[in-house]
Design an enzyme around this catalytic site. Structure first.
Site, PDB file in Angstrom:
ATOM      1  N   ARG A 100      75.793  50.076  -7.849  1.00 15.41           N
ATOM      2  CA  ARG A 100      74.793  49.733  -9.226  1.00 15.41           C
ATOM      3  C   ARG A 100      73.635  50.225  -8.497  1.00 15.41           C
ATOM      4  NH1 ARG A 100      78.433  45.000 -10.027  1.00 15.41           N
ATOM      5  NH2 ARG A 100      77.646  43.868  -8.141  1.00 15.41           N
ATOM      6  N   PHE A 108      83.600  49.799 -19.012  1.00 19.38           N
ATOM      7  CA  PHE A 108      84.223  48.653 -18.274  1.00 19.38           C
ATOM      8  C   PHE A 108      82.747  48.000 -17.630  1.00 19.38           C
ATOM      9  CE2 PHE A 108      87.296  52.185 -17.998  1.00 19.38           C
ATOM     10  CZ  PHE A 108      88.475  51.599 -18.365  1.00 19.38           C
ATOM     11  N   ASP A 131      83.071  47.496 -23.164  1.00 19.19           N
ATOM     12  CA  ASP A 131      84.095  46.502 -22.727  1.00 19.19           C
ATOM     13  C   ASP A 131      84.836  45.845 -23.672  1.00 19.19           C
ATOM     14  OD1 ASP A 131      84.119  45.275 -19.449  1.00 19.19           O
ATOM     15  OD2 ASP A 131      85.296  43.946 -21.038  1.00 19.19           O
ATOM     16  N   ALA A 162      88.531  50.954 -23.784  1.00 18.29           N
ATOM     17  CA  ALA A 162      87.760  51.881 -22.985  1.00 18.29           C
ATOM     18  C   ALA A 162      88.129  53.575 -23.765  1.00 18.29           C
ATOM     19  CB  ALA A 162      87.603  51.925 -21.784  1.00 18.29           C
ATOM     20  N   ASP A 164      84.161  51.929 -14.490  1.00 17.67           N
ATOM     21  CA  ASP A 164      84.480  50.921 -13.262  1.00 17.67           C
ATOM     22  C   ASP A 164      85.723  50.271 -13.827  1.00 17.67           C
ATOM     23  OD1 ASP A 164      84.398  49.356 -11.210  1.00 17.67           O
ATOM     24  OD2 ASP A 164      82.867  48.033 -11.755  1.00 17.67           O
ATOM     25  N   CYS A 173      89.658  50.736  -7.811  1.00 16.16           N
ATOM     26  CA  CYS A 173      89.903  49.387  -7.042  1.00 16.16           C
ATOM     27  C   CYS A 173      91.471  49.031  -6.739  1.00 16.16           C
ATOM     28  CB  CYS A 173      89.266  48.057  -7.615  1.00 16.16           C
ATOM     29  SG  CYS A 173      89.732  47.762  -9.019  1.00 16.16           S
TER      30      CYS A 173
END
Ligand code: SAH
Length: 396
Positions: A212, A228, A250, A278, A298, A338
């Site tokens: 960030r 996101f 989002d 998205a 993200d 992730c």
């Protein structure tokens, strides 16, 4: 000590001796130690095929990871002192980075406490217990957390998907002490509201802290597209650094509602919010010929299980392709994954294919991962799950 024993098949001790913490069910000599005889969560001693001690752990016959080690010697007492030591070390590591008030205080395997995640929001803790073994030790752990942090409240988020694999139920959150509807997290001189009871995960994604800040530095004078966006962490940080405008996308209306709140609290302009899928939103923005100087993507893990690999990889590629078309020339595209099943190399290749798809050129000007409050266990690659690519994208 009358602790049950788990015996390994010959040769399966090597990885554990090298520091790994997981014993898979097919590595266990079930003739000597039938898995079905164990109650999920029971503490066990682990021995190799020759009877040499390997470790102390907890067992779960329902899980593919049948034993997780807590220590690399048998007969280690798993008591308050054990947790004092482990949690104390985890806190000390955060203190070195100034992350001991807001951040992840315990990151499971990375802190050699498999199955336990503890996030700290100042005077409150939000805890995720992901295994039957840790669930069985919860009272003891709670006593130590209270000792170490003297919190006003602890919230247990019992809706972790991993609990299903352990045969644990998914339940409503439960609190010890008092946990208000909203908490605040401080990050990079900004304050963000989080919703510990109903937000995603524990309410805030501490793992993206560094990114960030890094993304915000790319934004002065530029338009940011924050895809996101959740509660607007990237958007608000970018606006505070002088971004001209932020658009946050989002699918969760609740999350985006907090974005406006967070903008107000930090006295920056309110991001435009788009509640949508998205992929749809990116197509819509292309149709209306919008352009951005910086785009951050993200997403949640597209590859949750190994069998989702191909489809998930393609989703990253498509996402990059759709976003790259929306960039100024040149522009920055930042994408995170992730998915612990996705390696950095495959991720980079998906990024490259996505950029080609859009008919653009890229140079990777940075790569990154999770912060120091999400320590990676050097023998367990899955603990290093976050990968972030910073691309500078140009027209061909
Ligand atoms: N960037 C955020 C964290 C993102 S978490 C931060 O810095 O705090 C992932 C977000 O993706 C969640 O808010 C979730 O609601 C959203 N999401 C998941 N699938 C989506 C989809 N298909 N389209 C849009 N948003 C999605």
């Amino acid at each position: 000590m009358s602790r049950a024993s788990v015996f390994l098949v010959h040769g399966e001790e090597r990885r554990l001796r090298a520091g790994h913490l997981w014993v898979f069910s097919n590595e266990i000599d079930v003739a000597q130690s039938p898995l079905t005889s164990f109650v999920p969560g029971t503490l066990v001693n682990v021995w190799d095929a020759r009877g040499q001690g390997i470790g102390t752990g907890y067992v779960n016959p329902h899980s593919l990871i049948a034993v997780r080690l807590l220590a690399h010697a048998p007969d280690v007492a798993i008591d308050r002192d054990f947790f004092r030591e482990r949690i104390g070390r985890a806190i000390a590591a955060r203190v070195r980075f100034g992350l001991d008030r807001y951040g992840r205080m315990v990151f499971g395997e990375g802190d050699r406490l498999p199955g336990l995640v503890v996030d700290r929001y100042g005077s409150h803790l939000v805890v995720q217990v992901g295994t039957a073994g840790m669930e069985a030790l919860r009272e003891m752990i709670q006593d130590v957390l209270v000792e170490c942090f003297a919190p006003e409240g602890i919230l247990y988020r019992n809706d972790l998907e991993a609990r299903k694999l352990e045969g644990l139920d998914l339940r409503e959150a439960e609190a010890w002490g008092t946990v208000p509807e909203h908490l605040w997290v401080e990050e990079g001189g900004l304050a963000f509201q989080v919703s510990p009871w109903h937000g995603q995960k524990t309410g805030w994604f501490f793992d993206q802290r560094e990114h960030r800040a890094r993304v915000a530095q790319l934004c002065p004078g530029r338009r940011l597209l924050d895809v996101f966006a959740y509660t607007g962490g990237f958007s608000v940080a970018a606006l505070a650094q002088g971004a001209r405008e932020a658009v946050a996308v989002d699918q969760s209306e609740e999350a985006l509602a907090l974005t406006a709140e967070n903008a107000k609290r930090n006295q920056v302009s309110t991001p435009r919010t788009i509640v949508a899928d998205a992929f749809d939103a990116l197509r819509m923005l292309a149709q209306s010929r919008e352009r951005f100087g910086v785009i951050v993507l993200d997403p949640p893990a597209f590859i949750k299980r190994k069998k989702d690999f191909r489809e998930g990889l393609l989703a990253y590629e498509r996402l990059v392709g759709l976003a790259a078309r929306l960039l100024d020339n040149p522009g920055f595209l930042v994408i995170a994954s992730c998915s612990s099943h996705l390696g950095a190399d495959d991720f980079r290749q998906a990024f490259a294919r996505g950029v080609r798809r859009a008919g653009r050129e890229a140079r990777i000007v940075g790569m990154g991962g999770q912060g120091p409050d999400h320590p990676i266990h050097p023998s367990i690659p899955e603990t290093g799950y976050l990968k972030v690519i910073y691309g500078l994208i140009e027209e061909r």
